[in-house]
Write an enzyme that holds these catalytic residues in place. Sequence first.
Site, mmCIF file in Angstrom:
data_model
loop_
_atom_site.group_PDB
_atom_site.id
_atom_site.type_symbol
_atom_site.label_atom_id
_atom_site.label_comp_id
_atom_site.label_asym_id
_atom_site.label_seq_id
_atom_site.Cartn_x
_atom_site.Cartn_y
_atom_site.Cartn_z
ATOM 1 N N ASP A 205 0.827 -1.210 0.000
ATOM 2 C CA ASP A 205 0.000 0.000 0.000
ATOM 3 C C ASP A 205 0.864 1.263 0.000
ATOM 4 O OD1 ASP A 205 -2.301 1.569 0.085
ATOM 5 O OD2 ASP A 205 -2.318 1.603 2.274
ATOM 6 N N GLU A 449 4.166 -8.493 6.873
ATOM 7 C CA GLU A 449 2.847 -9.062 6.602
ATOM 8 C C GLU A 449 2.839 -10.061 5.447
ATOM 9 O OE1 GLU A 449 -0.150 -6.074 6.214
ATOM 10 O OE2 GLU A 449 0.192 -5.261 8.213
ATOM 11 N N TYR A 502 -5.507 -3.309 13.036
ATOM 12 C CA TYR A 502 -6.250 -2.060 12.877
ATOM 13 C C TYR A 502 -7.696 -2.273 13.311
ATOM 14 C CZ TYR A 502 -2.248 -0.364 10.219
ATOM 15 O OH TYR A 502 -0.985 0.029 9.845
ATOM 16 N N GLU A 538 2.357 -1.749 14.126
ATOM 17 C CA GLU A 538 1.482 -0.829 13.380
ATOM 18 C C GLU A 538 0.130 -0.755 14.066
ATOM 19 O OE1 GLU A 538 0.915 -1.502 9.194
ATOM 20 O OE2 GLU A 538 3.023 -2.001 8.842
#
Length: 644
Positions: A205, A449, A502, A538
Amino acid sequence: ATRGLVLRALWLFALLDAGLLLDGGMLYPRESSSREVKELSGLWVFRADRSPSRKQGFDEAWYKQRLEETGPVIDMPVPASYNDITQDPAIRDFIGWVWYERELVVPTHWIRDDTIRVVLRVGSAHYNSIVWVNGVSVTQHEGGHLPFEAEVSDVIRKDPTGSCRITTAVNNTLTLETLPPGNIQYMNDRTRYPDGFFVQSIYFDFFNYAGIHRPVLLYTTPKAYVDDITVVTNFSDNTGLVSYIVSVKGAVTAALKVTLMDKQGHCVASSNGPFGVLKVQDVKLWWPYLTHENPGYLYSMEVRLSAADGRTTYEDVYTLPVGIRTVNVTSTQFLINNKPFYFHGVNKHEDSDIRGKGLDWPLIVKDFNLLKWLGANSFRTSHYPYAEEILQMCDRHGIVVIDESPAVGIKDIRSFGNASLSHHLIVMEELVRRDKNHASVVMWSVANEPASEMPPADYYFKTVIKHTKDLDPTRPVTFISSSNFARDKGVPYVDVICINNYFSWYHDPGHLEVILIQLNTEYENWHGKYKKPIIQSEYGADAVPGVHVDPPVMFTEEYQKIVLQNYHKVFDQKRAQYLIGELIWNFADFMTTQGVTRVVGNKKGIFTRQRQPKAAAFVLKERYWRLANETGRLPLWTKYPCSL
């Protein structure tokens, strides 16, 4: 006992050296009495190969003549990404080979004196590169983010006028075997797409910026020269130990004098020979920012070589900054100099307006001022190795670094094959070879990831992590996980668990009330299974600057603030147990590929892309300074944040 541990670490380095995939060192070019550096930053000539095959430049051998003689060219700054420099959308989104050229005059004494080596070095180019000098191929390199070089002495001496034309072809195409991986998909339906239409699919991303991103240099050494230096540091009471190995090339035998000097230039220890241990009395340790009144203390290690070949006597001098510190990990703590260290920092990107990923000193200094204003003591080089110049700043200012490879987005099972694995091992060697002597680098991250629940991932990551630990037995190794704790194949082999999640954003979007429950469950599961310390590597939420809604909704500054505050509540519970760090995603907004979930880039930054603070920046600033003051080791002058 301490000296024995240091010597053992050096012995492991030396033992491994015989089996390395790479040949030679990659010392950062520094001027000295025996070395000169000529930087080639500035305007280069540029041409994109727009042919359907992207091979016109090779078919017509553009490297054999001046680039402007092959067709239309434009000016292109180096270092910089080429994507945002022009008004042409085809250049912004270009995939394939682009060509750079720079002409220069080499100093006369470099040509006439055949005892001088002349080396061409590229700081990084994305992703595959081929370099010619005066039409002669001198080197090629696979992968971005890391330097490569070639000796060009013989090539430039063929032209006694000293004229030198450097041509570089760079290709940003990503495949299933590159790092990061990607895939090219051709659209063959002529009722929907024009002839030759294709898409570069990526699994990360951020925008796939391309070009020559870091400085291109010519530098010199004598024919007999210091090729590489490895240092391992330790201390016992107030005595510092700096063990070293020096690699020499161009001479069968050479005399070496190694001198360690403090900041005032005073000699504090010296030795002779290619390896040894320097003992420093009343040592000044390298401490992270906000943990000591004198953070980032660096000694200078001068290596002086003398050699002769019966015709000429060679002298070479290279000086390496050295910070004396130790790193250790327990089941619940991360220790720097035997003291618990808590990461309160950020994730970043090499990303900014116009220059993309190009090295930019004003931006670097601004970012370090913001880090120190924020009270951040660390960052992770998400998701690739950053410029050496940035790590040098970290060394000097005591900013701790988790140094990450470009292995982001390994999502396809075909990217776990032998070719991918072999490339990954080489990349880790290049990374460790470049960054092994930086005191600021305290941990290696081999990937971000990956689809580590896939069956091939176990062998793949077991191999990569073991190789990295063999390369550097003095630092812990991690990779960044976002998969289910029970299915993750790589975690058993790492030293520190790094978790990205997240909650209330990608999971249960809009539901702030789930954060405390889900994050607590996640931590208990991970630590309960693996009994290793955890870093929240994160977390965050997008916030469009200036958008305010109350009650908070997603994409507002209020929502971003509350997400952070809810995460912080759990952090404070777990810090006393096994949580050793928190890194916000992200330091600043950054550009991404166009898509329906991104409005001109990713907006999870606590600063805008132009480095202006959002409301969340002040939340983090208050928290980070409070965390720093809890250590009880801050001097009075750090009560209030300051700039560099």
